[in-house]
Design an enzyme around this catalytic site. Structure first.
Site, PDB file in Angstrom:
ATOM      1  N   TYR A  72     -33.279  42.695  -9.443  1.00 36.82           N
ATOM      2  CA  TYR A  72     -32.744  43.631 -10.435  1.00 36.82           C
ATOM      3  C   TYR A  72     -33.835  44.063 -11.414  1.00 36.82           C
ATOM      4  O   TYR A  72     -34.002  45.260 -11.681  1.00 36.82           O
ATOM      5  CB  TYR A  72     -31.587  42.973 -11.170  1.00 36.82           C
ATOM      6  CG  TYR A  72     -30.899  43.882 -12.158  1.00 36.82           C
ATOM      7  CD1 TYR A  72     -30.001  44.852 -11.726  1.00 36.82           C
ATOM      8  CD2 TYR A  72     -31.128  43.763 -13.529  1.00 36.82           C
ATOM      9  CE1 TYR A  72     -29.358  45.685 -12.631  1.00 36.82           C
ATOM     10  CE2 TYR A  72     -30.497  44.588 -14.434  1.00 36.82           C
ATOM     11  CZ  TYR A  72     -29.611  45.547 -13.985  1.00 36.82           C
ATOM     12  OH  TYR A  72     -28.988  46.374 -14.891  1.00 36.82           O
ATOM     13  N   LYS A  89     -35.366  47.878 -11.891  1.00 32.35           N
ATOM     14  CA  LYS A  89     -35.266  48.590 -13.158  1.00 32.35           C
ATOM     15  C   LYS A  89     -36.643  48.905 -13.740  1.00 32.35           C
ATOM     16  O   LYS A  89     -36.832  49.943 -14.391  1.00 32.35           O
ATOM     17  CB  LYS A  89     -34.425  47.775 -14.148  1.00 32.35           C
ATOM     18  CG  LYS A  89     -32.962  47.642 -13.744  1.00 32.35           C
ATOM     19  CD  LYS A  89     -32.285  49.003 -13.604  1.00 32.35           C
ATOM     20  CE  LYS A  89     -30.806  48.897 -13.334  1.00 32.35           C
ATOM     21  NZ  LYS A  89     -30.130  50.211 -13.251  1.00 32.35           N
TER      22      LYS A  89
END
Length: 253
Positions: free
Chosen positions: A159, A163
């Protein structure tokens, strides 16, 4: 241009991915309240149609389109459908995303790749499809995360990497398209906001992390949506390639 005009989206068309729930709906509502025709995109048409009906009941022009951001062909179709529905495309909000909390020693290649395919690749495929459709210039906002900048105590390598990649993508697309196409590209890096993802945190985790937030609370969806609205309107007309962090001070504490 007056201040009211600077924050108006009258006559504009905005496409919001990941709009089946949570922040995506808040983003669509804010853009619609500012005057935009909002096109909500996600994989679940039943949820999209429910959200569209709710927005329409509030007087917002809204349309639902099916889209799997991990599929470039689906991204292209969703853009085409947005243009068909609104007659143009001015704004893209790359909000679709998934999370995963797996220790790096145990995360499978498939799981890691899935997060990147949706969060990072999906943002790129959507931008690639939307760019040529923004004939009058426009704005793209990539919804990243404060986890691109800081760790929050969970094992979230996939994640966080996805990002962080969105920030690099933002910089490069801004450099390529702002001067040549008139498309401003910026990123939003939210902190802790109530979402489906935060609802899955273990008991006590969020309370512990809020001790690191100078404002001492989670953010409200309308606060984040207002910042996104600014990035999509002429009010931010001289802003491109930037990351706006909305985290109550977490990343500076």
């Amino acid at each position: 241009m007056t201040t009211r005009e600077m924050f108006s989206l009258d006559g504009r068309v905005a496409l919001v991915t990941g709009a089946s729930s949570g922040l995506g709906v808040a983003f669509a509502r804010a853009l619609g309240e500012a005057g935009a025709h909002v096109v909500l995109a996600a994989r679940r048409m039943d949820l999209l149609e429910h959200n569209v009906a709710s927005l329409q009941a509030e007087g917002i022009r809204a349309t639902a389109v099916a889209c799997d951001v991990a599929d470039p062909a689906s991204c292209k179709r969703s853009v085409e459908m947005a243009v068909d529905a609104g007659g143009r495309l001015d704004i893209l909000v790359n909000n679709a995303g998934v999370s995963a909390s797996v220790p790096a020693s145990r995360e499978s290649p498939e799981d890691f790749s899935r997060v990147l395919q949706i969060n990072l690749h999906g943002a790129y495929w959507m931008a690639q499809a939307a760019g040529p459709a923004m004939l009058n210039g426009g704005a793209i906002v990539n919804v990243s995360s404060m986890l691109a900048l800081r760790s929050a105590g969970l094992p979230q390598a996939a994640y966080s990497a996805s990002k962080a990649g969105m920030l690099g993508l933002t910089h490069d697309l801004a450099a390529q398209w702002t001067g040549r196409k008139g498309i401003r590209v910026n990123a939003l890096a939210p902190g802790f906001f109530p979402t489906d993802m935060t609802a899955e945190y273990d008991d006590g985790y969020l309370d512990h992390q809020l001790a690191r937030v100078p404002m001492g609370r989670v953010g409200r969806a309308d606060e984040l949506a207002a910042t996104l609205l600014w990035l999509c309107t002429p009010a931010s007309g001289y802003v491109t390639g930037q990351t706006i962090v909305v985290d109550g001070g977490f990343t500076i504490a």
